[in-house]
Scaffold this motif. Structure first.
Motif, PDB file in Angstrom:
ATOM      1  N   LEU A 179       0.834  -1.200   0.000  1.00  0.00           N
ATOM      2  CA  LEU A 179       0.000   0.000   0.000  1.00  0.00           C
ATOM      3  C   LEU A 179       0.869   1.250   0.000  1.00  0.00           C
ATOM      4  O   LEU A 179       0.605   2.211  -0.745  1.00  0.00           O
ATOM      5  N   ALA A 180       1.915   1.248   0.814  1.00  0.00           N
ATOM      6  CA  ALA A 180       2.827   2.396   0.849  1.00  0.00           C
ATOM      7  C   ALA A 180       3.463   2.626  -0.514  1.00  0.00           C
ATOM      8  O   ALA A 180       3.575   3.770  -0.986  1.00  0.00           O
ATOM      9  N   GLU A 181       3.874   1.554  -1.181  1.00  0.00           N
ATOM     10  CA  GLU A 181       4.489   1.682  -2.502  1.00  0.00           C
ATOM     11  C   GLU A 181       3.496   2.253  -3.511  1.00  0.00           C
ATOM     12  O   GLU A 181       3.864   3.051  -4.379  1.00  0.00           O
ATOM     13  N   ARG A 182       2.242   1.856  -3.387  1.00  0.00           N
ATOM     14  CA  ARG A 182       1.221   2.341  -4.316  1.00  0.00           C
ATOM     15  C   ARG A 182       0.992   3.845  -4.125  1.00  0.00           C
ATOM     16  O   ARG A 182       0.883   4.591  -5.091  1.00  0.00           O
ATOM     17  N   PHE A 183       0.948   4.279  -2.872  1.00  0.00           N
ATOM     18  CA  PHE A 183       0.801   5.706  -2.613  1.00  0.00           C
ATOM     19  C   PHE A 183       2.013   6.485  -3.112  1.00  0.00           C
ATOM     20  O   PHE A 183       1.863   7.575  -3.682  1.00  0.00           O
ATOM     21  N   ARG A 184       3.190   5.955  -2.897  1.00  0.00           N
ATOM     22  CA  ARG A 184       4.395   6.656  -3.373  1.00  0.00           C
ATOM     23  C   ARG A 184       4.376   6.784  -4.890  1.00  0.00           C
ATOM     24  O   ARG A 184       4.790   7.807  -5.437  1.00  0.00           O
ATOM     25  N   ALA A 185       3.882   5.758  -5.574  1.00  0.00           N
ATOM     26  CA  ALA A 185       3.799   5.813  -7.032  1.00  0.00           C
ATOM     27  C   ALA A 185       2.850   6.906  -7.499  1.00  0.00           C
ATOM     28  O   ALA A 185       2.969   7.401  -8.628  1.00  0.00           O
ATOM     29  N   CYS A 186       1.913   7.295  -6.617  1.00  0.00           N
ATOM     30  CA  CYS A 186       0.972   8.382  -6.926  1.00  0.00           C
ATOM     31  C   CYS A 186       1.477   9.732  -6.445  1.00  0.00           C
ATOM     32  O   CYS A 186       0.763  10.730  -6.542  1.00  0.00           O
ATOM     33  N   GLY A 187       2.704   9.762  -5.897  1.00  0.00           N
ATOM     34  CA  GLY A 187       3.309  11.026  -5.514  1.00  0.00           C
ATOM     35  C   GLY A 187       3.101  11.447  -4.078  1.00  0.00           C
ATOM     36  O   GLY A 187       3.534  12.531  -3.685  1.00  0.00           O
ATOM     37  N   ALA A 188       2.429  10.613  -3.271  1.00  0.00           N
ATOM     38  CA  ALA A 188       2.183  10.980  -1.876  1.00  0.00           C
ATOM     39  C   ALA A 188       3.477  10.955  -1.065  1.00  0.00           C
ATOM     40  O   ALA A 188       4.439  10.256  -1.399  1.00  0.00           O
ATOM     41  N   ASP A 189       3.482  11.722   0.021  1.00  0.00           N
ATOM     42  CA  ASP A 189       4.601  11.751   0.973  1.00  0.00           C
ATOM     43  C   ASP A 189       4.291  10.722   2.057  1.00  0.00           C
ATOM     44  O   ASP A 189       3.560  11.000   3.003  1.00  0.00           O
ATOM     45  N   VAL A 190       4.836   9.511   1.914  1.00  0.00           N
ATOM     46  CA  VAL A 190       4.403   8.357   2.703  1.00  0.00           C
ATOM     47  C   VAL A 190       5.426   7.979   3.762  1.00  0.00           C
ATOM     48  O   VAL A 190       6.624   7.887   3.486  1.00  0.00           O
ATOM     49  N   THR A 191       4.932   7.737   4.959  1.00  0.00           N
ATOM     50  CA  THR A 191       5.717   7.124   6.020  1.00  0.00           C
ATOM     51  C   THR A 191       5.024   5.830   6.418  1.00  0.00           C
ATOM     52  O   THR A 191       3.815   5.822   6.677  1.00  0.00           O
ATOM     53  N   HIS A 192       5.764   4.734   6.437  1.00  0.00           N
ATOM     54  CA  HIS A 192       5.222   3.453   6.892  1.00  0.00           C
ATOM     55  C   HIS A 192       6.029   2.985   8.087  1.00  0.00           C
ATOM     56  O   HIS A 192       7.244   2.801   7.990  1.00  0.00           O
ATOM     57  N   GLU A 193       5.346   2.817   9.212  1.00  0.00           N
ATOM     58  CA  GLU A 193       5.999   2.370  10.438  1.00  0.00           C
ATOM     59  C   GLU A 193       5.412   1.029  10.865  1.00  0.00           C
ATOM     60  O   GLU A 193       4.183   0.863  10.924  1.00  0.00           O
ATOM     61  N   ILE A 194       6.287   0.067  11.150  1.00  0.00           N
ATOM     62  CA  ILE A 194       5.874  -1.228  11.688  1.00  0.00           C
ATOM     63  C   ILE A 194       6.149  -1.202  13.190  1.00  0.00           C
ATOM     64  O   ILE A 194       7.297  -1.065  13.618  1.00  0.00           O
ATOM     65  N   LEU A 195       5.083  -1.311  13.970  1.00  0.00           N
ATOM     66  CA  LEU A 195       5.173  -1.145  15.413  1.00  0.00           C
ATOM     67  C   LEU A 195       4.993  -2.479  16.133  1.00  0.00           C
ATOM     68  O   LEU A 195       4.390  -3.409  15.583  1.00  0.00           O
ATOM     69  N   PRO A 196       5.493  -2.587  17.361  1.00  0.00           N
ATOM     70  CA  PRO A 196       5.253  -3.809  18.127  1.00  0.00           C
ATOM     71  C   PRO A 196       3.758  -4.007  18.361  1.00  0.00           C
ATOM     72  O   PRO A 196       3.003  -3.037  18.436  1.00  0.00           O
ATOM     73  N   GLY A 197       3.338  -5.252  18.469  1.00  0.00           N
ATOM     74  CA  GLY A 197       1.945  -5.521  18.799  1.00  0.00           C
ATOM     75  C   GLY A 197       1.160  -6.060  17.620  1.00  0.00           C
ATOM     76  O   GLY A 197       1.708  -6.370  16.555  1.00  0.00           O
ATOM     77  N   GLY A 198      -0.162  -6.167  17.840  1.00  0.00           N
ATOM     78  CA  GLY A 198      -1.038  -6.791  16.869  1.00  0.00           C
ATOM     79  C   GLY A 198      -1.965  -5.808  16.185  1.00  0.00           C
ATOM     80  O   GLY A 198      -1.541  -4.734  15.755  1.00  0.00           O
ATOM     81  N   HIS A 199      -3.262  -6.162  16.129  1.00  0.00           N
ATOM     82  CA  HIS A 199      -4.213  -5.317  15.411  1.00  0.00           C
ATOM     83  C   HIS A 199      -4.702  -4.140  16.259  1.00  0.00           C
ATOM     84  O   HIS A 199      -5.136  -3.136  15.722  1.00  0.00           O
ATOM     85  N   GLY A 200      -4.658  -4.298  17.569  1.00  0.00           N
ATOM     86  CA  GLY A 200      -5.060  -3.203  18.452  1.00  0.00           C
ATOM     87  C   GLY A 200      -3.992  -2.124  18.515  1.00  0.00           C
ATOM     88  O   GLY A 200      -2.833  -2.335  18.154  1.00  0.00           O
ATOM     89  N   LEU A 201      -4.406  -0.957  18.991  1.00  0.00           N
ATOM     90  CA  LEU A 201      -3.489   0.179  19.066  1.00  0.00           C
ATOM     91  C   LEU A 201      -2.806   0.239  20.418  1.00  0.00           C
ATOM     92  O   LEU A 201      -3.392  -0.111  21.438  1.00  0.00           O
ATOM     93  N   GLY A 202      -1.566   0.689  20.417  1.00  0.00           N
ATOM     94  CA  GLY A 202      -0.807   0.846  21.652  1.00  0.00           C
ATOM     95  C   GLY A 202      -0.231   2.236  21.775  1.00  0.00           C
ATOM     96  O   GLY A 202      -0.478   3.122  20.942  1.00  0.00           O
ATOM     97  N   GLN A 203       0.576   2.448  22.796  1.00  0.00           N
ATOM     98  CA  GLN A 203       1.162   3.764  23.038  1.00  0.00           C
ATOM     99  C   GLN A 203       2.064   4.208  21.892  1.00  0.00           C
ATOM    100  O   GLN A 203       2.146   5.397  21.589  1.00  0.00           O
ATOM    101  N   SER A 204       2.728   3.256  21.244  1.00  0.00           N
ATOM    102  CA  SER A 204       3.586   3.625  20.114  1.00  0.00           C
ATOM    103  C   SER A 204       2.766   4.237  18.991  1.00  0.00           C
ATOM    104  O   SER A 204       3.190   5.204  18.349  1.00  0.00           O
ATOM    105  N   ASP A 205       1.577   3.673  18.757  1.00  0.00           N
ATOM    106  CA  ASP A 205       0.687   4.228  17.741  1.00  0.00           C
ATOM    107  C   ASP A 205       0.286   5.655  18.088  1.00  0.00           C
ATOM    108  O   ASP A 205       0.280   6.540  17.220  1.00  0.00           O
ATOM    109  N   LEU A 206      -0.072   5.865  19.335  1.00  0.00           N
ATOM    110  CA  LEU A 206      -0.553   7.179  19.744  1.00  0.00           C
ATOM    111  C   LEU A 206       0.528   8.236  19.600  1.00  0.00           C
ATOM    112  O   LEU A 206       0.278   9.351  19.128  1.00  0.00           O
TER     113      LEU A 206
END
Length: 220
Positions: A179-206
């Protein structure tokens, strides 16, 4: 936090939604898009935490899956009804544009979680003019075939943050990267971060989401 709660009958807009007027100035509005089983109230506290004083437009998904609201149909876990995705993208994008006129707001930044992040991603690919950016929490590739048009070039320079979980049991491991690559191909300014944890959100996300909004939610 003052809120306007509306149904289609009350406003002429075709999604049940909440609208929170801005209490600050110079901030982009937030389009809050809930996950499966959520509703128009779910992300209001998060939006207020991430962008205090910004206006918030928060619609409810119009699809029901076993009584749980969603923004589009799926055929099974992780397998989307792509024709329905396209139809719902255009319906939601039309709602956002109508709501902008009703509430006199600028183009919003999407704040989406899970199913809400997926519909936000699809809007950016198919109707890029509708959003000023996207904060996508636990997003997947919403459309396997490249259905976006040359209008996706209007993503040029728009900020996108994709936050994925390293142990997410729902999102395929390579989906956020694609998905990040697809957005970059459209010219977007993309940041993709892989964070610890699963599908729920944690403090790193916040923390990551807060920094993104502080950097990009101000107009001009």
């Amino acid at each position: 936090m003052s809120q306007t709660e509306s149904s289609a009958d009350q406003t002429g807009l075709d999604h049940i939604h909440r609208f929170v007027p801005a209490t600050g100035s110079g901030l982009r509005p937030i389009l809050a898009l809930h996950g499966t089983g959520g509703d128009e109230t779910d992300l209001l506290p998060l939006a207020e935490m991430l962008a205090p004083g910004a206006a918030v437009l928060s619609p409810r998904g119009k699809v029901s899956e076993g009584g749980m609201p969603r923004f589009f149909r799926r055929l099974s876990e992780g397998v989307f009804d792509e024709a329905d995705v396209v139809a719902k993208v255009h319906a939601l994008a039309d709602f956002v544009e109508a709501a902008r006129k009703t509430y006199d707001i600028e183009a919003p930044i999407a704040l989406g979680f899970s199913n809400g992040a997926n519909i936000a991603a699809a809007i950016m690919l198919l109707r890029p003019e509708v959003l000023a950016g996207g904060l996508l929490l636990r997003a997947m590739v919403p459309l396997q075939e490249k259905q976006e048009t040359e209008r996706a070039e209007s993503l040029a320079g728009k900020p996108v943050l994709i936050a994925s979980g390293a142990m997410d049991p729902i999102v395929p491991v390579d989906d956020p990267t694609r998905l990040a690559e697809r957005f970059r191909a459209c010219g977007a300014d993309v940041t993709h971060e892989i964070l610890p944890g699963g599908h729920g959100l944690g403090q790193s996300d916040l923390g990551l989401a807060k920094a993104f909004m502080e950097a990009h939610a101000r107009i001009g």
